[in-house]
Structure formats: structure tokens, C-alpha cells
Design an enzyme around this catalytic site. Sequence first.
Site, PDB file in Angstrom:
ATOM      1  N   HIS A   1     -23.466 -20.032  40.522  1.00 41.49           N
ATOM      2  CA  HIS A   1     -23.111 -20.555  42.051  1.00 41.49           C
ATOM      3  C   HIS A   1     -22.671 -19.370  42.777  1.00 41.49           C
ATOM      4  O   HIS A   1     -22.899 -19.133  43.944  1.00 41.49           O
ATOM      5  CB  HIS A   1     -22.454 -21.585  41.903  1.00 41.49           C
ATOM      6  CG  HIS A   1     -23.274 -22.828  41.431  1.00 41.49           C
ATOM      7  ND1 HIS A   1     -23.359 -23.323  40.245  1.00 41.49           N
ATOM      8  CD2 HIS A   1     -24.242 -23.970  42.000  1.00 41.49           C
ATOM      9  CE1 HIS A   1     -24.219 -24.407  40.105  1.00 41.49           C
ATOM     10  NE2 HIS A   1     -24.451 -24.644  41.115  1.00 41.49           N
TER      11      HIS A   1
ATOM     12  N   HIS B   1     -25.870 -26.001  35.162  1.00 42.76           N
ATOM     13  CA  HIS B   1     -24.569 -27.042  35.065  1.00 42.76           C
ATOM     14  C   HIS B   1     -24.290 -27.207  33.656  1.00 42.76           C
ATOM     15  O   HIS B   1     -25.041 -26.992  32.855  1.00 42.76           O
ATOM     16  CB  HIS B   1     -25.070 -28.021  35.944  1.00 42.76           C
ATOM     17  CG  HIS B   1     -25.348 -27.785  37.276  1.00 42.76           C
ATOM     18  ND1 HIS B   1     -26.716 -27.826  37.840  1.00 42.76           N
ATOM     19  CD2 HIS B   1     -24.813 -27.675  38.422  1.00 42.76           C
ATOM     20  CE1 HIS B   1     -26.871 -27.394  38.894  1.00 42.76           C
ATOM     21  NE2 HIS B   1     -25.650 -27.391  39.564  1.00 42.76           N
TER      22      HIS B   1
ATOM     23  N   HIS C   1     -20.118 -34.192  45.354  1.00 46.29           N
ATOM     24  CA  HIS C   1     -21.406 -34.068  45.706  1.00 46.29           C
ATOM     25  C   HIS C   1     -22.001 -35.532  46.077  1.00 46.29           C
ATOM     26  O   HIS C   1     -22.761 -35.970  46.926  1.00 46.29           O
ATOM     27  CB  HIS C   1     -22.300 -33.522  44.414  1.00 46.29           C
ATOM     28  CG  HIS C   1     -22.604 -32.203  44.406  1.00 46.29           C
ATOM     29  ND1 HIS C   1     -23.826 -31.776  45.055  1.00 46.29           N
ATOM     30  CD2 HIS C   1     -21.990 -31.312  43.851  1.00 46.29           C
ATOM     31  CE1 HIS C   1     -23.825 -30.311  44.975  1.00 46.29           C
ATOM     32  NE2 HIS C   1     -22.785 -30.051  44.111  1.00 46.29           N
TER      33      HIS C   1
ATOM     34  N   HIS D   1     -31.785 -23.681  44.151  1.00 46.98           N
ATOM     35  CA  HIS D   1     -31.085 -24.864  43.295  1.00 46.98           C
ATOM     36  C   HIS D   1     -31.805 -26.115  42.414  1.00 46.98           C
ATOM     37  O   HIS D   1     -31.502 -26.056  41.270  1.00 46.98           O
ATOM     38  CB  HIS D   1     -30.149 -25.546  44.372  1.00 46.98           C
ATOM     39  CG  HIS D   1     -28.969 -26.281  43.497  1.00 46.98           C
ATOM     40  ND1 HIS D   1     -28.829 -27.570  43.334  1.00 46.98           N
ATOM     41  CD2 HIS D   1     -27.807 -25.618  42.995  1.00 46.98           C
ATOM     42  CE1 HIS D   1     -27.768 -27.883  42.585  1.00 46.98           C
ATOM     43  NE2 HIS D   1     -26.978 -26.621  42.406  1.00 46.98           N
TER      44      HIS D   1
ATOM     45  N   HIS E   1     -19.563 -25.353  47.789  1.00 45.54           N
ATOM     46  CA  HIS E   1     -19.537 -24.533  46.699  1.00 45.54           C
ATOM     47  C   HIS E   1     -18.687 -23.139  46.880  1.00 45.54           C
ATOM     48  O   HIS E   1     -18.222 -22.615  45.847  1.00 45.54           O
ATOM     49  CB  HIS E   1     -21.174 -23.946  46.184  1.00 45.54           C
ATOM     50  CG  HIS E   1     -21.531 -24.943  45.078  1.00 45.54           C
ATOM     51  ND1 HIS E   1     -20.904 -24.834  43.633  1.00 45.54           N
ATOM     52  CD2 HIS E   1     -22.166 -26.085  45.082  1.00 45.54           C
ATOM     53  CE1 HIS E   1     -21.643 -25.651  42.990  1.00 45.54           C
ATOM     54  NE2 HIS E   1     -22.039 -26.686  43.580  1.00 45.54           N
TER      55      HIS E   1
ATOM     56  N   PHE F   1     -28.991 -33.181  42.107  1.00 44.96           N
ATOM     57  CA  PHE F   1     -29.166 -31.827  42.085  1.00 44.96           C
ATOM     58  C   PHE F   1     -30.459 -31.164  42.933  1.00 44.96           C
ATOM     59  O   PHE F   1     -30.343 -30.098  43.420  1.00 44.96           O
ATOM     60  CB  PHE F   1     -29.075 -31.414  40.647  1.00 44.96           C
ATOM     61  CG  PHE F   1     -27.703 -31.313  40.261  1.00 44.96           C
ATOM     62  CD1 PHE F   1     -26.603 -30.745  40.995  1.00 44.96           C
ATOM     63  CD2 PHE F   1     -27.462 -31.535  38.867  1.00 44.96           C
ATOM     64  CE1 PHE F   1     -25.278 -30.837  40.503  1.00 44.96           C
ATOM     65  CE2 PHE F   1     -26.268 -31.365  38.261  1.00 44.96           C
ATOM     66  CZ  PHE F   1     -25.182 -31.072  39.188  1.00 44.96           C
TER      67      PHE F   1
ATOM     68  N   HIS G   1     -15.827 -31.183  41.471  1.00 44.60           N
ATOM     69  CA  HIS G   1     -16.956 -30.794  42.064  1.00 44.60           C
ATOM     70  C   HIS G   1     -18.037 -31.868  42.195  1.00 44.60           C
ATOM     71  O   HIS G   1     -19.044 -32.134  43.126  1.00 44.60           O
ATOM     72  CB  HIS G   1     -17.715 -29.722  41.232  1.00 44.60           C
ATOM     73  CG  HIS G   1     -19.191 -29.531  41.342  1.00 44.60           C
ATOM     74  ND1 HIS G   1     -19.835 -30.061  40.331  1.00 44.60           N
ATOM     75  CD2 HIS G   1     -20.059 -28.919  42.057  1.00 44.60           C
ATOM     76  CE1 HIS G   1     -21.298 -29.409  40.671  1.00 44.60           C
ATOM     77  NE2 HIS G   1     -21.288 -29.028  41.776  1.00 44.60           N
TER      78      HIS G   1
HETATM   79 CU1  C2O Z   1     -25.489 -26.511  41.388  1.00 46.01          CU
HETATM   80 CU2  C2O Z   1     -22.793 -28.339  42.961  1.00 46.01          CU
HETATM   81  O1  C2O Z   1     -24.157 -27.826  42.087  1.00 46.01           O
END
Ligand code: C2O
Length: 593
Positions: A217, A208, A343, A187, A374, A361, A339
Site C-alpha cells: 500500500h 492483505h 473500510h 487494488h 491509507h 476490496f 483499517h
Molecule cells: Cu488494500 Cu485498505 O486495503
Amino acid sequence: MASFTLSPPCFAFSSSSSSSSSPLFFSAPSQLLAHKKRNQTRLRVSCKANNPNNSTDDAAASPGSRIIDRRNVLLGLGGLYGVANLAGGPIASAADVDVAIHYPNVSKCHYPSDVPANADITGTCCPPVPTDTVLDYQIPTGGPMRKRVPAQFATQEYINKYEAALTAMKNLDPSHPHSFPQQANIHCAYCNGGYQQFGFPTEEIQVHNSWLFFPFHRWYLYFYEKILGKLINDPTFALPYWNWDNQSGMTMPNMFMSTTSSLYDANRNPNYLPPAIVDLNYAGKDRGLSDEELIAENLVAVYRSMVTNGGTTELFMGKKYVTGTPPSPGQGSVEGIPHTPVHRWVGDSVDQPNGEDMGNFYSAGRDPLFYSHHANVDRMWVIWQKLLGGKDFTDDSWLNASFLFYDENEQPVRVYAKDCMDNIAMGYDYEYSSLPWLKSKPSPSKTTGAAAASNAPFVTDVFPVTLDKVVQVKVSRPKTSRTKAEKEKEEEVLVIDGIEVAMDQYARFDVYLNDSDQPDGGKDKAQYAGGFAHLPHKQESSSTTKTSVRLGLNEPLEDLGAEDDDTVLVTLAPQVGGGVVDVDSIRIEYSTR
Ligand code: C2O
């Protein structure tokens, strides 16, 4: 002639507008994709996936053959396919090139360019460079279906199994490509500028804020899940999903909470451990809402992302992003909200400098909860496709986008977006959980004429603006009073363009329609159109790279009774943190479904 080679399964072609039938490049086994647009030469790449004869991977095996700019890419392709006289020919601008983002030259992975100065990274965050030949991945057929379960209803037996698998993963040597730190590194490398685009050392690969978000993802989780299954010898093993779209799943799932469990991560916001209800609109601070209010707003937030703002492929999946263009052209609806707020809500912004782990990230993959978050994001894609009738992109430059992973047998493999469009074909599915948000439409309230009555200036008189305060403007609508048929065919889209984001802060603003000049923040009303959410993340070319957000207007304008108005009043309300610096423009466009 530059000695450039394109990874073998990909062939490039071009056609010029003056003689659309004569390709500038061709060779056997060529597939000409003649394509005329805007009277310019177009370059297309057709990637033949799964070609066992073309398994050698030049991109990984001979990094020295990579050359620098687009002109050289074109020359190089000419060299490869035996056409030499392009030098004087038309070179399309980079933005006009339709070449899919190619999986990176992993041997060139470097310390990520997009992390805060005090990021906790030892060495680099580059996964191991393959020494084996990279193969095109073939999804195995005939195996058992892996059923992903809602985390809040997982049985103890299941939890034990997941813990055992993750313990085994964490016990691997940290340099092993299957080890937990290396899974997390994937990631970091793909999301924080560890890799450059094929042939473009100045443009990073960023998965992203564009149409790569869902396919990348999905593949990432796919291999993570297969590796875990392999570690416990259970090919039926499937990830739990964090069911934050259902009130029964709106806290951090309990299975991740025990400090002695392999599913635990210490870097989570201590204020939001269960029983705290997640805020899917989270903007960096508590809003003092009751649990009931939060749950209601959360359901509306999911409805808005999936339905109101998910009405076209681009709105749902994000903006087009191809080789030679800057990263982060624009996020899709679900990527933006919920989303990104999830995070940030999970990550520890109390005791960690950058919201580690989930809130940044580079570190997000270090929290096992990331993969369940995810899984639910991925489930939203499945629901959009299967229940809401969403259609995936058909552009070659999306279908042929490729990534590199290690499969469960440690084989480095190349995977394509086009091979991840059907979760069933990939051997996994989601166990049912009800979708209460389907009935959670924002509450309508009539605001007819609000824009006309307002003294707010027109957007063209004010923008670009620095978003250090609430900004309210009128935006003209090119079409009014559209018929039902017209609205079914086209979504009216509010485009907020040229959003420049501060380096290291969580960036978040909200967008209101026909609302008072100081919106009260109620996010279950039709006046709330959605927002922009961006995890701390700078880009190498940060002074020039900007992003955008798109919001669907068909439904809100109906709910506001404003379909006949020729302007709409738009309010941008920056949230805590103020990570958004400037916004260039706001306009209304129409996008065909
Ligand atoms: Cu690659 Cu939720 O992030």
C-alpha cells in the site's frame, strides 16, 4: 529440463543440511546465502534491486516460460544456473521455502477469483499490460519533500489543487494506466485474486492479511500521488491523510463530501456522512454510543493496535507470506483494527449489495477517500517506526518482495519492499498532528483468578469450533510470573489460528480476556483484547486456506492483575454478519521483539 527462467535480477540458491557449504545451484553473479534450518534444504532468492543491466523482464515479457509447481520451479532454477541433478534430491515442502513473493506476471491477469458473484466489474479488473520493458525503479533524489496534510485542516487552496489533479486523472482515457479506473483496478487485481504467484498458478497473490500489507500500500499510494502531481505539474503535491486517530479528524473529511467534487463518491454509507463519528471498531452495526464514548473508544483502539498489539514486528506488520504458500496467513494489528472496520464503515452497505465501494476490496480504490484512509494507515507505520521504536522485518523474503506499478512517466517499474522502508528517502513526510491516543491506554481492572474460578472448558476440549455463538474457554499459559526483563524481551501472544471466513460477508469477532461469559462490548477496558476484522473476500483455494490473528498479552495481563495465573479465560464474541465460520485453535506463544 524445463525451460524456466527467473526474472533476471533474482538469483536462487540452496544449501543442504548435509553439506552446508556446497550450494546446489550457483553461478556468477551469485551470492550464496547458505542457510540451515530444521535440517532441510532451503531455497533462498536474493534479488539485486536497481541493476540497470538486468532490466529485461522475463516475467512480463515471456509468460509462456512460467511453469507450474514448486518442483518445476526448482528444476527450472537448476536449469537456469546449470545444475541438472536435482530431480532425485530433496524437495522441501512449500511451506519451507523462503522465496519472496515476486511481482506478478501481469499479462496473465484474469477476472478476479475473489469477488462476489454480483460484483460490478466490466471485463476484468486488470490494469493495462505493459508493452515496454519493466525497469527496476530508482527513487529520485534531490526533489522537493511532499508533505501529506491532515485532511480536516486542508486549506481551500490545497483542496482546489487536489480536485484539479483528480479531475485530470478522471478525464484521462479509461484505458490509460494513469486513469482513475485503472488506479482502482490495481487494488482489485492485487487484492482479489487477479494475479497468481510466480511459478504457482494455483496460489494467488494477496496483499492483505500478511506482511505485504504495509509495503504494497505504501508503493501504491506513492505512485498515485506522483501521478496526480504530474497531472497538475506540481512535484510538491502530496495526499491528504484522513486523521481518524485524532478527535478533530473522526468524521469523513469534508473535502470529500461535495457531490460536484472530483473527490466525491456516491457509494458511501448514507447513515455515516458527517457529522457521524467513525467507529474504529465497527462491526457492521451502530452500537448506540454517544459521540464522546465513540471518540474515547476510538483512541483506545488506536493505542491498542499501535502499542498493546504492536509490540513485535510480526504482531504489527502481519505474518510471513512467501512464494508457494497460501495467501492470508495473518493480518497485522493495524490492518485488522482500525483499517478494516473503517473500510466497512465507509462503504455503502445500505444500498449496495457488497458494501461498495470502500467496504469491499475489489471496489475500494474507486473511492478517492480510500487513498486518504491509507495515507493514515501508512502514517501509522511511520509512527510505529520512528516514535514507538518498531523494527521492520529483516528477512530476505520480505525485503525482496516486489510489485509492479506504472510510474508518473508511464514507465512500468518493479519496486521492492526494501526500498520503501523510509518515507523520507521516498520524498514524502506527514505534517504533524497530535497523538491523543498515546495516552489512551485501556482502563485497568483486576480480574485475578477469574480463569481458575470459571467453569469454562479448556480450549483443547472444545476447539475446533464453529463460531455461531459466544465461545469461552480457558487457555494455559506456558510461563507465568515472568520478570520485567523477560517481558521486555518477549511478548506473550494469544494466537487464534485456523480462522475460516465465509465467502462474501464482513467477518468480525471480538476477543475478551477474563471477562464474564456475555461480554458487554465495552472496548476501552483491559478485558477487551482486540479482534478480528476481514473484508468480504474469498480465496480461490477457499476450502483449505485459513487465516489467523495475534494479540499481545503482556500489557492486558498486567492490567488485569493476571500475570501469576496459569490460565487465562478467553471469550470469542462473533459480531453481526457472522462471516467467521470456524476457528481451529487458540494458544499462547512467546515472540521475541
Ligand atoms: Cu488494500 Cu485498505 O486495503
